[in-house]
Design an enzyme around this catalytic site. Structure first.
Site, short mmCIF file in Angstrom:
data_model
loop_
_atom_site.label_atom_id
_atom_site.label_comp_id
_atom_site.label_asym_id
_atom_site.label_seq_id
_atom_site.Cartn_x
_atom_site.Cartn_y
_atom_site.Cartn_z
N ASP A 1 0.99 -1.40 -0.20
CA ASP A 1 -0.16 0.18 -0.05
C ASP A 1 1.01 1.12 -0.01
O ASP A 1 2.10 1.27 0.45
CB ASP A 1 -1.05 0.13 1.11
CG ASP A 1 -0.12 0.33 2.57
OD1 ASP A 1 0.84 -0.55 2.61
OD2 ASP A 1 -0.66 0.94 3.37
N GLU B 1 0.12 -1.25 5.51
CA GLU B 1 1.05 -1.02 6.78
C GLU B 1 0.97 0.43 6.89
O GLU B 1 1.60 0.77 8.02
CB GLU B 1 2.58 -1.58 5.96
CG GLU B 1 3.70 -1.21 6.88
CD GLU B 1 4.47 0.10 6.99
OE1 GLU B 1 5.28 0.48 7.63
OE2 GLU B 1 3.78 1.08 5.97
#
Length: 418
Positions: free
Chosen positions: A88, A183
């Site tokens: 991400d 994350e």
């Protein structure tokens, strides 16, 4: 590196592909992963791993990619190691429509990003650029972040997988691969299957300057301060109203500068208000509390409590409560029990021809939590710089050195095993 044939790096082409896939995570979403579009990259990674011949690569329902490269050594006791990066990108800056640009043979001049000429990457502000003269620098075009955090790490691990498959002369034990979602919003390993990974050690590829290895993160607590004021009709409020909103404002204004992120650096901790919500009757302030020493976290919480006590004295009918909770802990506490994990990482960096530097992170990584889940995980450089911003950049040559470091790590663990 002594291979039968030279390395034909694929990391740059992979990186340029991956950054064009929007994988921005969303802290307001309750789902796992927080955005379905993160799986778009996950599916591509699985496809590419399968095409390499890594037959067990797969994407699970939560957006995690798992893969295993079988050992090719006759040694029976080589520990299983894992390499991990997150897919991400940060919610802080748009990741939609990323247009990567390769600036060949950087000459030290300012880099003006063409889609927004007000975005200028200057050596005076990006000091690591002084080490990049003659290298190829990749940036976004000025309207978005680049996504080097952490698609540089993803591309480096993927290229390392390709090299391991292509170069059977690189002897190694079983290698596990993990790519995580979310994350950037603190949920990167919420659904990671440690048993499925089954590794002794892990290396996250999510650091900054080439040569850096990080074995220490902040320890982190969160805190919620709830203020209970007194509501009254504003037309008849004199002597009655004690606004929780105004109390909250005074508490934030009274926080000490020497314990705020704007005025701290190095090994200093901080207390940071990150969200305020409320009405006249009730208001809440959410804090993050950070320090490298666990024992200092309750002392920092006491600073919040002391400020609130002093402010609330002026409001005789108001009161407050303070709740603290653990977020993550300094991974050094775990890594110190397995010194060879860091030692081998430092040796791998040196074998790649770099000066190895052991550093601390003023933040956290997936490795912080993985370490306390039973998978000790220091962090190795990926080459990313100015992350979470439109001026994010990465060097092609630094990414290639990260690939070499991964390959050396695989060889070192095999060499040093019985």
């Amino acid at each position: 590196m002594d291979f039968n044939t030279p390395i034909n790096f694929s990391v740059t082409d992979r990186f340029l592909r991956y950054v064009q896939i929007d994988t921005q995570s969303d802290p307001s979403s309750p789902t796992i992963p927080s955005t379905e579009k993160q799986k778009d990259l996950g599916r591509l990674l699985v496809q590419e791993l399968l095409e390499m011949g890594i037959t067990n690569a797969h994407l699970d329902e939560y957006g995690y990619v798992y893969a295993t490269i079988a050992a090719n050594t006759n040694k029976a006791n080589v520990p299983v190691i894992c390499f991990c990066s997150h897919m991400d990108t940060a919610p802080d800056c748009s990741g939609t429509g990323v247009r990567p640009i390769v600036h060949k043979k950087y000459n030290g001049a300012d880099i003006v990003l063409p889609d927004d000429p007000s975005q200028v990457i200057k050596m005076a502000e990006h000091i690591d650029l002084k080490n990049q003269i003659g290298n190829d620098i990749i940036t976004a075009s000025g309207n978005t972040l680049l996504g080097a955090d952490n698609k540089a790490g993803v591309a480096e691990i993927m290229d390392a997988c390709y090299q391991l498959v292509s170069h059977p002369e690189i002897k190694h034990g079983t290698i596990k691969i993990l790519f995580t979602p979310d994350e950037e919003i603190g949920r990167g390993v919420d659904k990671a299957d440690i048993a499925k990974i089954g590794a002794f050690a892990c290396y996250t590829m999510d650091g900054e300057s080439a040569g850096n290895m990080e074995n220490e993160t902040f320890s982190a607590d969160g805190a919620k301060l709830t203020i209970y004021g007194v509501s009254s009709h504003p037309g008849f409020a004199k002597g009655k109203m004690e606004s929780a909103i105004k109390i909250a404002g005074q508490i934030v204004a009274a926080l000490p500068d020497d314990l705020s992120p704007e005025f701290t650096e190095g090994m200093q901790g901080f207390v940071h208000p990150v969200n305020i919500e409320g009405h006249v009757e009730t208001a809440t302030i959410d804090f993050i509390i950070r320090d490298f020493a666990d024992e200092k976290l309750p002392l920092h919480a006491n600073v919040i409590r002391g400020v609130a006590d002093n402010v609330i004295k002026r409001f005789p009918n108001a009161h407050y409560s303070l709740e603290t909770y653990e977020q993550y802990r300094n991974m050094k506490n775990v890594l110190a029990q397995h010194p060879q994990i860091v030692e081998y990482g430092m040796e791998a960096i040196r074998r790649a021809g770099l000066e190895a530097r052991l550093c601390s992170i003023r933040g956290g990584t997936d490795g912080s939590r993985l370490s306390f889940m039973g998978l000790p995980s220091p962090n190795i450089f990926a080459g990313e710089h100015a992350f979470h911003s439109k001026q994010e950049w990465v060097s092609v040559q630094d990414m290639q050195k990260a690939v070499e470091t991964i390959l050396h790590l695989c060889m070192i663990w095999e060499e040093k095993s019985l």
